[in-house]
Design a protein around this motif. Structure first.
Motif, short mmCIF file in Angstrom:
data_model
loop_
_atom_site.label_atom_id
_atom_site.label_comp_id
_atom_site.label_asym_id
_atom_site.label_seq_id
_atom_site.Cartn_x
_atom_site.Cartn_y
_atom_site.Cartn_z
N ASP A 227 0.77 -1.36 -0.03
CA ASP A 227 -0.01 -0.03 -0.05
C ASP A 227 0.79 1.30 0.05
O ASP A 227 0.54 2.36 0.31
CB ASP A 227 -1.03 0.04 1.00
N SER A 228 1.96 1.21 -0.51
CA SER A 228 2.73 2.32 -0.51
C SER A 228 2.49 3.39 -1.26
O SER A 228 2.85 4.66 -1.29
CB SER A 228 4.27 2.18 -0.92
N THR A 229 1.55 3.15 -2.29
CA THR A 229 0.94 4.10 -3.32
C THR A 229 -0.31 5.07 -2.65
O THR A 229 -0.80 5.71 -3.28
CB THR A 229 0.45 3.49 -4.61
N HIS A 230 -0.21 4.80 -1.17
CA HIS A 230 -1.46 5.75 -0.76
C HIS A 230 -1.47 7.04 -0.77
O HIS A 230 -2.38 7.82 -0.71
CB HIS A 230 -1.87 5.10 0.64
N ILE A 231 0.03 7.60 -0.87
CA ILE A 231 0.01 9.01 -1.05
C ILE A 231 0.66 9.16 -2.61
O ILE A 231 1.88 8.85 -2.62
CB ILE A 231 1.08 9.61 -0.10
N THR A 232 0.04 9.43 -3.61
CA THR A 232 0.61 9.42 -5.10
C THR A 232 0.24 10.91 -5.38
O THR A 232 -0.91 11.05 -5.51
CB THR A 232 -0.18 8.33 -5.85
N PHE A 233 1.22 11.47 -5.94
CA PHE A 233 1.12 13.02 -6.40
C PHE A 233 0.51 12.96 -7.82
O PHE A 233 1.30 13.19 -9.01
CB PHE A 233 2.28 13.79 -6.19
N GLY A 234 -0.72 12.75 -7.92
CA GLY A 234 -1.20 12.90 -9.21
C GLY A 234 -2.07 11.44 -9.56
O GLY A 234 -1.30 10.25 -9.91
N VAL A 235 -3.41 11.46 -9.28
CA VAL A 235 -4.10 10.16 -9.61
C VAL A 235 -5.47 10.38 -10.19
O VAL A 235 -6.06 11.58 -10.05
CB VAL A 235 -4.67 9.43 -8.15
N LEU A 236 -5.82 9.57 -11.31
CA LEU A 236 -7.21 9.82 -11.66
C LEU A 236 -7.46 8.35 -11.88
O LEU A 236 -7.05 7.48 -12.83
CB LEU A 236 -7.21 10.35 -13.29
N THR A 237 -8.68 8.21 -11.46
CA THR A 237 -9.43 6.59 -11.31
C THR A 237 -10.87 6.83 -11.95
O THR A 237 -11.46 7.73 -11.60
CB THR A 237 -9.52 6.25 -9.99
N ALA A 238 -11.21 5.77 -12.73
CA ALA A 238 -12.63 5.67 -13.28
C ALA A 238 -13.02 4.07 -12.69
O ALA A 238 -12.19 3.26 -12.73
CB ALA A 238 -12.64 5.66 -14.39
N GLY A 239 -14.40 3.94 -12.26
CA GLY A 239 -14.71 2.63 -11.91
C GLY A 239 -16.14 2.41 -11.98
O GLY A 239 -17.07 3.36 -12.32
N TYR A 240 -16.53 1.40 -12.20
CA TYR A 240 -17.92 0.99 -12.10
C TYR A 240 -18.19 -0.06 -10.86
O TYR A 240 -17.50 -1.27 -10.47
CB TYR A 240 -17.97 -0.07 -13.53
N VAL A 241 -19.41 0.00 -10.39
CA VAL A 241 -19.78 -0.80 -9.31
C VAL A 241 -21.09 -1.33 -9.54
O VAL A 241 -22.20 -0.90 -10.05
CB VAL A 241 -19.99 0.45 -8.00
N TRP A 242 -21.33 -2.72 -9.44
CA TRP A 242 -22.41 -3.49 -9.64
C TRP A 242 -22.61 -4.35 -8.39
O TRP A 242 -21.83 -5.25 -8.03
CB TRP A 242 -22.35 -4.41 -10.91
N ARG A 243 -23.60 -3.90 -7.56
CA ARG A 243 -23.99 -4.54 -6.16
C ARG A 243 -22.98 -4.56 -5.30
O ARG A 243 -22.31 -3.36 -4.94
CB ARG A 243 -24.50 -5.83 -6.47
N ASN A 244 -22.18 -5.68 -5.18
CA ASN A 244 -21.02 -5.86 -4.06
C ASN A 244 -19.74 -6.07 -4.73
O ASN A 244 -18.68 -6.43 -4.12
CB ASN A 244 -21.40 -6.95 -3.30
#
Length: 445
Positions: A233-250
């Motif tokens: 989990d060392s990437t938990h502080i990253t200077f520049g992030v763009l995330t796209a996601g899809y959620v279906w139920r769980n």
């Protein structure tokens, strides 16, 4: 630490002021009666969330599910995880504030050990509201860890990052940045059980690895960073992030473009670099008690001192939350693998758990096994060799008293290390360490 401690007390005072009864309200109830009322309200809210009752307004930023599922960045944890911090409704905004200060005395044993007194801290705020048929989310998190110093604190067999831009940190844990997260998100429902979302941060956390260790209920009471931090989990502080996601139920599928370089030794600033790395993560919460994830990413030149070496990281983890009687526990099992463009591939395994024996007493433990090839400087005879290191830490923390919505407590932990005999002349045979700490943290009650 004075600034952060003042902030904790200020947030507590604001929350207490909002909770104060108006003149036309009934007189305050006896404390015991109020505690029972609060417990009943919490149980009803949690029950409503577990059933997916969206009328409570307690749904998440990224989808129509309990907000307790959301953890650091866009990661998930078990739905039944207790809610930390202070929660409030301010008009259309649902807000949360959480934070802590740990004052620590750290003693690492053996010839390569050291001792140091320091304070680690974190203060975060979250807010979300309906907007344009969707949900707008805002997150901010800061830390005064830079006051520890660029070299951080002693931690045997820990490696990663640098204090001076020339030499790597070895047997020390680097401090976190002043700005740990400044992020915004927007989600939109595309059906009864599904939604899409975007998340951006400078800094932020990409879709890679499990929930960061200081946010996992299984690990947040332990003041020392895991040895597996740079495998999971060392990437938990990253200077520049763009995330796209899809959620279906769980189920959640997400992908990130981010800056793969880890933060440099200048901990007070905001760094800006191109989004040169990518990752993807699949998360699944099959029941309210379980949260599972697998993820993979390519980090472009993550280490400042190895500018031509990229890393492919793969992780998998499972977290389980369990309640029995008046006690609760959470356990996380995680694996991470780093495969460098040059050099050996290494693995890290983590098993950690926290048992809340009572409302005031928590026992915690962590076992780790890592393959580390960074324990020696470049000019040392053993540089580049892979050593399998194991570590077991156990500890306890006891809440002592409260002032408003700040809880004060004290705790201690002991650690034992096992390493190949080839390291005995450098580290000693199976060195031990300990920490003693005092804690102040925001809490609902």
């Amino acid at each position: 630490m004075k600034i952060l401690f003042t902030s904790l007390l200020a947030v507590s005072c604001i929350a207490n002021a909002q909770d104060a009864p108006a003149d036309n309200m009934a007189a305050p109830q006896p404390q015991e009666q109020m505690d029972h009322r609060n417990m009943d309200h919490d149980r009803k809210s949690m029950s409503a969330m577990d059933k997916g009752d969206h009328d409570t307004g307690m749904t998440g930023m990224f989808g129509s599910y309990p907000m307790t599922r959301e953890a650091s960045g866009t990661s998930w944890q078990p739905d039944s995880t207790p809610m930390e911090g202070i929660h409030a409704m301010r008009g259309d905004w649902m807000t949360m504030a959480h934070g802590y200060v740990n004052a620590v005395y750290d003693h690492q044993g053996g010839p390569r050990g050291d001792h140091q007194a320091f304070a680690e801290s974190m203060l975060m705020g979250m807010a979300q509201r309906p907007l344009g048929g969707g949900t707008l989310g805002l997150r901010a998190m800061i830390s005064l860890d830079p006051t520890i110093g660029k070299a951080g604190y002693p931690l045997l067999f820990q490696t990663g990052e640098t204090a001076d831009g020339r030499q790597p940190l070895i047997n020390r844990q680097h401090p976190h940045e002043l700005f740990m997260e400044l992020a915004a998100s927007y989600s939109y429902a595309i059906g009864k059980d599904s939604s899409v979302f975007v998340y951006g941060g400078l800094p932020g956390e990409p879709a890679l690895g499990p929930t960061a260790y200081m946010h996992r209920a299984s690990g947040m009471d332990n003041p020392e960073a895991p040895l597996t931090h740079h495998w999971l989990d060392s990437t938990h502080i990253t200077f520049g992030v763009l995330t796209a996601g899809y959620v279906w139920r769980n189920v959640k599928l997400e992908a990130s473009a981010f800056n793969g370089r880890e933060p440099d030794q200048f901990r007070w600033n905001i760094e800006t670099r191109k989004l040169d790395s990518a990752s993807a993560r699949l998360s699944w919460n099959p029941t309210p008690a379980w949260s599972l994830q697998v993820s993979h990413g390519r980090l472009d030149n993550p280490e400042l001192l190895e500018p031509d070496v990229s890393v492919k990281r793969t992780t998998a983890s499972a977290s389980y939350e369990h309640a029995f009687g008046s006690s609760t526990s959470q356990t996380t099992l995680a694996w991470g693998r780093n495969r460098k463009d040059t050099g050996p591939s290494t693995n890290g395994f983590l098993l950690e758990s926290a048992l809340h024996v009572t409302a005031k007493t928590t026992v915690f433990g962590r076992f780790e096994k890592v393959d580390n090839d960074e324990l020696f400087q470049e000019d040392a005879p053993l540089h580049g060799q892979v050593f399998n290191v194991r570590k077991l830490s156990v500890g306890v923390v006891q809440d002592l008293f409260s002032a408003g919505k700040v809880k004060f407590g004290a705790g201690a932990l002991v650690s034992k290390h096992w390493a190949p005999s080839a390291l005995d002349s450098v580290y000693g045979s199976n060195p031990s360490s300990y920490m003693i700490f005092f804690r102040a943290k925001l809490a609902m009650r």
